[in-house]
Design an enzyme around this catalytic site. Structure first.
Site, PDB file in Angstrom:
ATOM      1  N   ARG A 186      -7.980   5.563   7.794  1.00 25.59           N
ATOM      2  CA  ARG A 186      -8.772   4.835   6.805  1.00 25.59           C
ATOM      3  C   ARG A 186      -9.415   3.604   7.417  1.00 25.59           C
ATOM      4  NH1 ARG A 186      -4.072   2.823   2.516  1.00 25.59           N
ATOM      5  NH2 ARG A 186      -2.965   1.488   3.974  1.00 25.59           N
ATOM      6  N   ASP A 269       1.247  -6.322  -3.233  1.00 23.71           N
ATOM      7  CA  ASP A 269       1.008  -5.836  -1.869  1.00 23.71           C
ATOM      8  C   ASP A 269      -0.036  -4.725  -1.864  1.00 23.71           C
ATOM      9  OD1 ASP A 269       3.331  -4.605  -3.246  1.00 23.71           O
ATOM     10  OD2 ASP A 269       3.242  -3.180  -1.590  1.00 23.71           O
TER      11      ASP A 269
HETATM   12  P1  AMP Z   1       3.347   1.525  -1.768  1.00 30.12           P
HETATM   13  O1  AMP Z   1       3.797   1.011  -3.091  1.00 30.12           O
HETATM   14  O2  AMP Z   1       3.290   3.010  -1.639  1.00 30.12           O
HETATM   15  O3  AMP Z   1       2.035   0.909  -1.378  1.00 30.12           O
HETATM   16  O4  AMP Z   1       4.433   1.102  -0.670  1.00 30.12           O
HETATM   17  C1  AMP Z   1       5.274  -0.023  -0.767  1.00 30.12           C
HETATM   18  C2  AMP Z   1       5.908  -0.321   0.561  1.00 30.12           C
HETATM   19  O5  AMP Z   1       6.705   0.782   0.989  1.00 30.12           O
HETATM   20  C3  AMP Z   1       4.952  -0.604   1.693  1.00 30.12           C
HETATM   21  O6  AMP Z   1       5.528  -1.585   2.501  1.00 30.12           O
HETATM   22  C4  AMP Z   1       4.876   0.719   2.407  1.00 30.12           C
HETATM   23  O7  AMP Z   1       4.507   0.585   3.751  1.00 30.12           O
HETATM   24  C5  AMP Z   1       6.290   1.217   2.273  1.00 30.12           C
HETATM   25  N1  AMP Z   1       6.397   2.685   2.350  1.00 30.12           N
HETATM   26  C6  AMP Z   1       6.007   3.590   1.418  1.00 30.12           C
HETATM   27  N2  AMP Z   1       6.290   4.839   1.823  1.00 30.12           N
HETATM   28  C7  AMP Z   1       6.866   4.741   3.040  1.00 30.12           C
HETATM   29  C8  AMP Z   1       7.394   5.679   3.983  1.00 30.12           C
HETATM   30  N3  AMP Z   1       7.387   6.982   3.752  1.00 30.12           N
HETATM   31  N4  AMP Z   1       7.899   5.186   5.124  1.00 30.12           N
HETATM   32  C9  AMP Z   1       7.931   3.874   5.385  1.00 30.12           C
HETATM   33  N5  AMP Z   1       7.469   2.939   4.547  1.00 30.12           N
HETATM   34  C10 AMP Z   1       6.933   3.359   3.380  1.00 30.12           C
HETATM   35 MG    MG Z   2       1.071  -0.205  -0.521  1.00 23.23          MG
END
Ligand code: AMP
Ligand code: MG
Length: 502
Positions: A186, A269
């Protein structure tokens, strides 16, 4: 004190890689407090799932190279692009209204910033120091959704991060069931989030906080440093920045609401400092107009329901204001910088709705017409996209019955239509139709359309991804022969459960 190194690193810009990409230090100049250098983790036997040549051109990629195996390998994270020094950044944030502490790029790795002014980032490219309990991976399903929706939003005229391509691998990934891995490449001028500021503010690291704000102002909001812009804040550039971010976010929310887009996880975030739509997870375009619609199966309280989005964005901006407070100084000044959200959102929303209704010049009573329209659609949860498009077609000469047939309560529709027709009396219908067709898309990425393309892609048939990309890249065009993609969702669409699992 500025933490920026004063001599730019030009080593990489001197290389002449086959990709056509040249790098500039960009965010990385902020220094190691902001990120960790690391390499993506390779995936076995990658294959192409989807590519956006428009983004390749925007970034400055050589088209022949982008069609080849080296690009496939590079955008899966299996081979490093010449001159690239990848890193994952650290941020924190509020998730579902609660301080979550340190998060960071848990599965995203930035390859660098191109001299064309874009950061290139791989999502799903392996573990990072910020992965916490996660595997650093993304599954094919959610990667296709992010790829298509990024490009769809852009074509709808909505600020968003872009998607260059998706690659897949048969490597197994454990979610509720075993799925397969994918990587989205992206692209955005910056992936900085509200959470990056919250991170350094929460730790009391004011020097880093200032360096980050100075970087964002210098690169993306240079007018905030100019006295004409910040004189209302007594020359406070950080307050001017907060106001500018508030205004961009307000405009973004107006666009989401007008097109019927639900983000699903508006944690701080997942809020872009540039006012871009970012981090496509359990998002959904409304089918029927249910103002309280919750698209995220994990959002049991409905914090991120469709009609909550503008308020949640404001709440998130309040968190940003708190993070910027050590730089802004006075609490009253920070609050004043947030104030314009309250006028910009309604103004922008009314403008978007006026365009959807085909109105050229605003008039008294327009707000009442907008309210009446929303009330009419909510009463029977009329299909949002189809209503607006059929209304546009009617303005262009099609029979009114196609719109009227959408309602069981014909009397309610007729009463509303009288109001609508009166408002258009004496106006140029052709011009109104043109405005409406440019504001009311025929094609949006409904869940069931994405789902069909995903299921085919899971069987290694990627034609559906390609077809959707083509339609969604010009969503206001008619695309004769593709009406099935502009129809009502099938009954099974309401059974699709989209959660945070991705
Ligand atoms: P999101 O709400 O999906 O944007 O993710 C919240 C946090 O979880 C962020 O810091 C992401 O990088 C982390 N995260 C989500 N899925 C994964 C994954 N499969 N492995 C590692 N970090 C993750
Ligand atoms: Mg995120």
């Amino acid at each position: 004190m500025s933490l920026l190194a004063d001599t730019p690193d030009t080593r990489n810009a001197l290389a002449a890689p086959a990709s056509g990409l040249h790098w500039t230090p960009g965010f990385a100049r902020l220094g190691p407090a902001f990120f960790t250098r690391l390499q993506p983790t390779p995936l076995p036997a990658p294959y192409w799932v989807g590519r956006s040549p428009a983004v390749a051109e925007m970034v400055g990629l050589d088209p022949a190279w982008f069609a080849g195996d080296e690009a496939l390998s590079a955008f899966t994270g299996n081979q490093l692009l010449a001159g690239s020094e990848p890193y994952a950044t650290v941020y924190s944030g509020h998730q579902f209204g609660v301080w979550a502490g340190q998060l960071g790029d848990g599965r995203a790795i930035t390859l660098g910033e191109s001299t064309s002014g874009f950061e290139l980032q791989l999502k799903g490219s392996g573990r990072t120091p910020y992965s916490r309990m996660g595997d650093g991976r993304a599954v094919l399903r959610s990667s296709i959704r992010e790829f298509l929706c990024s490009e769809a939003m852009h074509a709808l005229g909505i600020p968003t991060t872009r998607a260059l391509c998706v690659t897949g691998s048969d490597a197994p990934i454990q979610r509720e069931t075993v799925e397969t891995a994918a990587v989205v490449a992206r692209v955005a001028p910056s992936f900085i989030r509200f959470g990056h500021f919250e991170h350094f503010a929460a730790a009391g690291r004011t020097d880093e906080l200032r360096a980050l704000a100075d970087h964002v102002i210098a690169r993306y909001y240079p007018h905030c440093a100019k006295s004409e812009q910040n004189e209302r804040f007594g020359g406070n550039a950080y307050a001017a920045l907060l106001e500018a971010v508030s205004e961009r976010t307000a405009a973004l929310m107006a666009q989401w609401q007008a097109v019927g887009f639900c983000h699903g996880v508006m944690n701080t975030d997942n809020m872009s400092i540039l006012g871009l739509t970012i981090d496509y997870g359990p998002f959904q375009f409304l089918d029927g107009f249910n103002p309280g619609h919750i698209c995220n199966h994990s959002d049991t309280g409905g914090r991120y329901a469709y009609n909550q989005q503008p308020n949640v964005a404001y709440w998130n901006l309040f968190c940003l204001a708190q993070a910027l407070l050590p730089l802004i100084g006075e609490q009253e000044v920070a609050l004043a910088a947030l104030e314009s959200y309250k006028s910009v959102f309604p103004r922008e929303f009314e403008q978007r709705m006026a365009a959807k209704l085909g109105l050229a010049q605003p008039r008294e009573g327009d707000r009442a017409l907008v309210d009446a329209t929303l009330k009419l659609l909510a009463a029977e949860q009329t299909d949002w996209t189809i209503f607006w498009r059929r209304l546009s077609d009617h303005m262009a000469g099609a029979d009114l019955d196609a719109v009227r047939d959408l309602f069981i309560d014909r009397a309610a529709f007729d009463a509303w239509h009288l109001q609508f027709a009166q408002r258009h009396e004496g106006e140029d219908r052709a011009a109104a139709a043109q405005r409406m067709r440019a504001a009311n898309p025929k094609f949006v990425l409904r869940n069931h359309l994405g789902q069909q393309a995903i299921e085919a892609a899971q069987q290694k048939d990627f034609a559906g991804v390609d077809t959707l990309l083509t339609l969604l890249q010009s969503p206001f065009d008619e695309h004769p022969g593709f009406d099935a993609y502009a129809g009502f969702p099938p009954a099974w669409a309401s059974d699709i459960e989209i959660s945070c699992s991705s």
